[in-house]
Every structure is written in C-alpha cells, then in structure tokens.
Design an enzyme around this catalytic site. Sequence first.
Site, short mmCIF file in Angstrom:
data_model
loop_
_atom_site.label_atom_id
_atom_site.label_comp_id
_atom_site.label_asym_id
_atom_site.label_seq_id
_atom_site.Cartn_x
_atom_site.Cartn_y
_atom_site.Cartn_z
N ARG A 134 -12.34 -12.63 -2.52
CA ARG A 134 -12.53 -12.16 -3.87
C ARG A 134 -11.52 -12.79 -4.83
O ARG A 134 -11.81 -13.00 -6.00
CB ARG A 134 -12.39 -10.62 -3.87
CG ARG A 134 -12.26 -9.95 -5.21
CD ARG A 134 -13.55 -10.07 -5.99
NE ARG A 134 -13.40 -9.63 -7.36
CZ ARG A 134 -12.83 -10.31 -8.34
NH1 ARG A 134 -12.32 -11.50 -8.11
NH2 ARG A 134 -12.76 -9.83 -9.56
N TYR A 135 -10.33 -13.05 -4.35
CA TYR A 135 -9.24 -13.56 -5.19
C TYR A 135 -8.97 -15.03 -4.84
O TYR A 135 -9.29 -15.48 -3.74
CB TYR A 135 -7.98 -12.74 -4.95
CG TYR A 135 -8.08 -11.29 -5.40
CD1 TYR A 135 -8.04 -10.98 -6.75
CD2 TYR A 135 -8.23 -10.27 -4.48
CE1 TYR A 135 -8.13 -9.66 -7.17
CE2 TYR A 135 -8.32 -8.95 -4.89
CZ TYR A 135 -8.27 -8.65 -6.24
OH TYR A 135 -8.36 -7.35 -6.65
N ARG A 152 -6.26 -15.48 -1.51
CA ARG A 152 -6.14 -14.58 -0.36
C ARG A 152 -7.50 -14.01 0.04
O ARG A 152 -8.40 -13.90 -0.80
CB ARG A 152 -5.16 -13.44 -0.66
CG ARG A 152 -5.47 -12.63 -1.91
CD ARG A 152 -4.15 -12.08 -2.47
NE ARG A 152 -4.35 -11.16 -3.58
CZ ARG A 152 -4.55 -11.55 -4.83
NH1 ARG A 152 -4.66 -12.85 -5.14
NH2 ARG A 152 -4.68 -10.65 -5.79
N CYS A 160 -11.87 3.32 13.46
CA CYS A 160 -10.57 3.86 13.05
C CYS A 160 -10.14 4.90 14.07
O CYS A 160 -10.95 5.40 14.84
CB CYS A 160 -10.70 4.53 11.68
SG CYS A 160 -10.97 3.36 10.34
N CYS A 179 -11.49 8.97 7.64
CA CYS A 179 -11.19 9.63 6.37
C CYS A 179 -12.50 10.00 5.69
O CYS A 179 -13.38 9.15 5.55
CB CYS A 179 -10.44 8.69 5.43
SG CYS A 179 -8.87 8.12 6.07
N CYS A 207 -13.39 7.72 2.68
CA CYS A 207 -13.36 6.27 2.94
C CYS A 207 -14.23 5.49 1.95
O CYS A 207 -15.37 5.85 1.69
CB CYS A 207 -13.85 5.99 4.36
SG CYS A 207 -13.84 4.23 4.76
N ARG A 230 -15.23 2.40 2.44
CA ARG A 230 -16.21 1.60 3.20
C ARG A 230 -17.01 2.49 4.14
O ARG A 230 -17.36 2.12 5.24
CB ARG A 230 -15.50 0.52 4.02
CG ARG A 230 -14.83 -0.51 3.14
CD ARG A 230 -14.48 -1.80 3.82
NE ARG A 230 -13.63 -2.53 2.90
CZ ARG A 230 -12.32 -2.52 2.96
NH1 ARG A 230 -11.69 -1.90 3.96
NH2 ARG A 230 -11.61 -3.16 2.06
N ASP A 271 -12.61 5.39 -5.33
CA ASP A 271 -13.77 4.52 -5.59
C ASP A 271 -15.06 5.31 -5.78
O ASP A 271 -15.12 6.50 -5.49
CB ASP A 271 -13.95 3.52 -4.44
CG ASP A 271 -12.88 2.44 -4.46
OD1 ASP A 271 -12.36 2.13 -5.55
OD2 ASP A 271 -12.57 1.91 -3.37
N ASP A 283 -9.89 -0.02 -8.50
CA ASP A 283 -10.58 -1.15 -7.90
C ASP A 283 -11.94 -1.20 -8.60
O ASP A 283 -12.82 -0.37 -8.34
CB ASP A 283 -10.71 -0.98 -6.38
CG ASP A 283 -10.68 -2.33 -5.67
OD1 ASP A 283 -10.97 -3.35 -6.33
OD2 ASP A 283 -10.36 -2.35 -4.47
N LYS A 285 -8.77 -5.27 -8.34
CA LYS A 285 -7.83 -4.22 -8.69
C LYS A 285 -7.28 -4.43 -10.10
O LYS A 285 -6.77 -5.49 -10.41
CB LYS A 285 -6.69 -4.21 -7.67
CG LYS A 285 -7.20 -3.86 -6.28
CD LYS A 285 -6.12 -3.90 -5.25
CE LYS A 285 -6.68 -3.70 -3.86
NZ LYS A 285 -7.41 -4.89 -3.36
C1 LIG Z 1 -7.11 -5.39 -2.18
C2 LIG Z 1 -7.71 -6.65 -1.80
C3 LIG Z 1 -6.91 -7.78 -1.55
C4 LIG Z 1 -5.42 -7.76 -1.67
O1 LIG Z 1 -5.04 -7.47 -2.96
P1 LIG Z 1 -3.50 -7.48 -3.41
O2 LIG Z 1 -3.51 -7.03 -4.81
O3 LIG Z 1 -3.03 -8.89 -3.21
O4 LIG Z 1 -2.78 -6.54 -2.48
C5 LIG Z 1 -7.54 -8.95 -1.22
N1 LIG Z 1 -8.89 -9.03 -1.14
C6 LIG Z 1 -9.68 -7.97 -1.38
C7 LIG Z 1 -11.16 -8.13 -1.30
C8 LIG Z 1 -9.12 -6.74 -1.72
O5 LIG Z 1 -9.91 -5.69 -1.94
#
Ligand SMILES: *Cc1c(COP(=O)(O)O)cnc(C)c1O
Length: 445
Positions: free
Chosen positions: A127-128, A131, A140, A144, A147, A149, A308, A345, A352
């Site tokens: 998504r980012y 990372r 799990c 929860c 949850c 998901r 969420d 989120d 986020k």
């Molecule tokens: C939360 C999340 C991350 C990590 O986010 P950070 O703000 O770097 O902690 C990475 N990918 C996805 C899809 C997420 O939901």
Amino acid sequence: MQRELEEPPGDKPPQLSSRRAAVWEAVPDALWNDWHWQMRHRLTGVADLKRVLTLTGEEEDGVAQTLQHLRMAITPYFASLLDPHNPNCPLRRQVVPTTQELVVSQADMADPLSEDHHSPVPGLVHRYPDRVLVLVTDQCAAYCRHCTRRRLVGAKQQVMGLEQMDRVVRYVAEHTEVRDVLMSGGDPLIMSDRHIEYLLARLRAIPHVEIIRLGSRVPVYLPQRITPELVAMLRRYHPLYINIHFNHPAEVTPEVKQACGRLADAGIPLGSQTVLLRGINDCPHIIKRLLQLMLMIRVRPYYLYQCDLSQGIEHFRTSVAKGIEIIENLRGHTSGLAVPQFVIDAPGGGGKVPILPQYLISMSDGKAIVRNFEGKICAYSQPEGYRSQCQENCACCQDAERCAPQGVAGLLQGNAAVLGGEQRPAEAAVPVHICPAMLHDAALQ
Ligand SMILES: *Cc1c(COP(=O)(O)O)cnc(C)c1O
C-alpha cells in the site's frame, strides 16, 4: 538507607502469576506454562465457555449464531482473567461474541482498508511506497471480536504454505523499493519457531530489506509462547521490531511483563497498538493508565486506532472526537513517550491518517502562534529570510529523478499543481509556491 529498600512488614509478596479459573486449578504448572497445552485447551464453543463464565442469554445466542460465520477461541490463560459474572468486563467483551456482531450497519464494509485491491500476490499488501504487509497466517491465539480482518481471520485455519511464502519473498526481492517488511495476519507468533525462522531468514537474505517488523497479540493472549528459545531465534534477525496489540490495563499481568521483558532483553524494540473501543477503553483515564503501564514493561506506545468499518463491529466504534479528547488528555499531561499517534486507517485503502487536536493556531511570515496543553498561547518567531539549503547539501534533492515524492510532498516540491481529479503531467506543471500554513488550513476544512 538499607531499611528503605526492605519491604515494609506485612506487605504481600509480589504476585508472580495471574489467577487461574477453578476448572484449571489442578493443572500442573509445567502444562499450564506450555503454550501448546494452552492452544490445545482453548475455549471454542458455548459448552467450553460455560465451564468458566456465567453467560447472559445474549452472549449464549451470540456465541451460537456467530460461530456459524466466525471463529471463537480463548486461551485458558486469558479466560482466567475474565470476570466470570460480569458481561461488561472489558477483557470479556473483546473475546466473547454477542448477537451485536451479526448486525451489519450502513457504513460497514467487508474489506474497509481495500487490502484485497492492493494485493499483488496472495497474502501480501503493498500500500505504501517503501514497505509491505505480509499476512502470514489466518490464525490467532484468541480471536478479537473487534478484528478488522474478521472476514479472513480464522476462516481457513491455515498458515501460509511454503509455495506462497516463496512467491511473497520473490515479490519483495524483485521490488528494491521495499525496505520494511511487516509480518502480521492472523498472528505470526502462533506459527512454529521453524516456520517463523524460514520466513525471517529468507527476508533477511534480501539486501534491500532494512527492517523486519512483527505485529502480534500473542504476548497478551498467550504470553507462554514467548519462550527463551523463540527469543534466541528472533534476535538473530535484527533489526527486528515487534508491535503488540494492547487494549486495556488489565491485560498487563506478571506473565505479560515477563514475556515483554524477554523480548526487550533480546534488543527487540517493542511498540503498542491500541484500538479505541466503546465500553472497553474509551476513557482518557483508562488509556493513560494503559500507556503508562506500557512504558513500565518497556513497550513504547505507537498507534491508537480509530476502530475500522469492518462488518459487525459498529457496537465497538466510538466517535473520532473521543480519540482527540484522549490525545488532549495525554500530550503535556504525561510523559511524551506515553503518547501514541492517533490514526484513522482511512476506508478505501486511504492508509493511516494521523488525527490531532489543533496546536498551531495561526501563522504569519514572521510568527507561528501555538497553544500548549494548558491553553497558553505563545508566539514562535521564525528566522528572517529563511531558505532551505537542502538543494545544495543533499544528494537526493540534487537528483530530481530520484527525488520525486508522491502526494502532498510532491506538491510541496512543485512536481504538480493539483492532486486528485484530472492531473497535468509533472513536466507541464506550473511551479507554485504553496504556503504550508495554507495547507494546514485546508486540512481543517
Ligand atoms: C499499517 C500498515 C503498514 C505499516 O504502516 P506504518 O505506518 O509504517 O506502521 C504497512 N502496510 C499496510 C498495508 C498497513 O496497513
């Protein structure tokens, strides 16, 4: 001096373990402390629950009906922490289903974070820019009720197979921009040491993977899992970070303290992630106490999440205002180390988004007007004639190709004049100077 260090006479000895529900009183310590035993003896149905709790009619119906769609599991350790007679017990509400879970409200979404749309390979969410998130298992230690998901978790009861892991590893290896891999699920720490190590070793072998993170609630639901052997293995894959899902001060038991102590002693920086939950922790005092306890067990508060829009959890959701009020009660009032980032989120894969009280009240060329936690308003004088020297000193800034940030950061750099809607290509964009204060004001509307 010596006298002060001694325990005052008559004080109780320090508590070394939490209470056990009566049904498990006769279990030998060696079994009780064995995480496999805890996993095998989890409560998974109405009859199991009734051995430990007096269920309300709503809970009994809730369990029966919910179990047709979703899983329930509670470790004996965690079940022993629940108030057997109070259905509003904040720990109990997190793990015992009610009929409210079957209510789907108008705003609910099956996949509120659009994770499926950002999944180039099954089990991986990209998504980012730098990372990725890897969903390594759908299981799990306990489930929860809130949850995010919940549509996936516990559905197939499986750990990612080796073939799928290989596809994930290949994706990361081929994407040199990925410098941070976050393993979550499900809960990665319910996998065997060997299984976890297989993934860690393969990811560590990729030169551009700088850090690896694990997201887990195992230290809370199953602290017995954090064995010296597990920790000895994990520490071979540094830099490794672990974020732990904590929601309530009563979750911080002697067992949890020991588990976090082991991880911290292995040099693993620990963070906390907390979900704001109606009737469980939606109170500034409860959250403040939780976060202060986090610091005492060497866990640094990281995120406080707005709940969420997943289906069937509206009864857990609070207003966004509650989160802002909580941050207002933390910043300045207690250690800055105890203050997490409050985030939404954003639905539809928005990612986020941090939400804060307003601290910057106004700005001119010369002054920034801020207010502090006490409501005192102060002027900060900005330096005269300031221009960043970044362009001269920074190799990245000099390399326009490499230095092309996305989003609002790209607007600031003059890579575009407009975001969203119809976009002009970056080359054609008129360089504009956007005053950061204007952006700030725009964010208010
Ligand atoms: C939360 C999340 C991350 C990590 O986010 P950070 O703000 O770097 O902690 C990475 N990918 C996805 C899809 C997420 O939901």
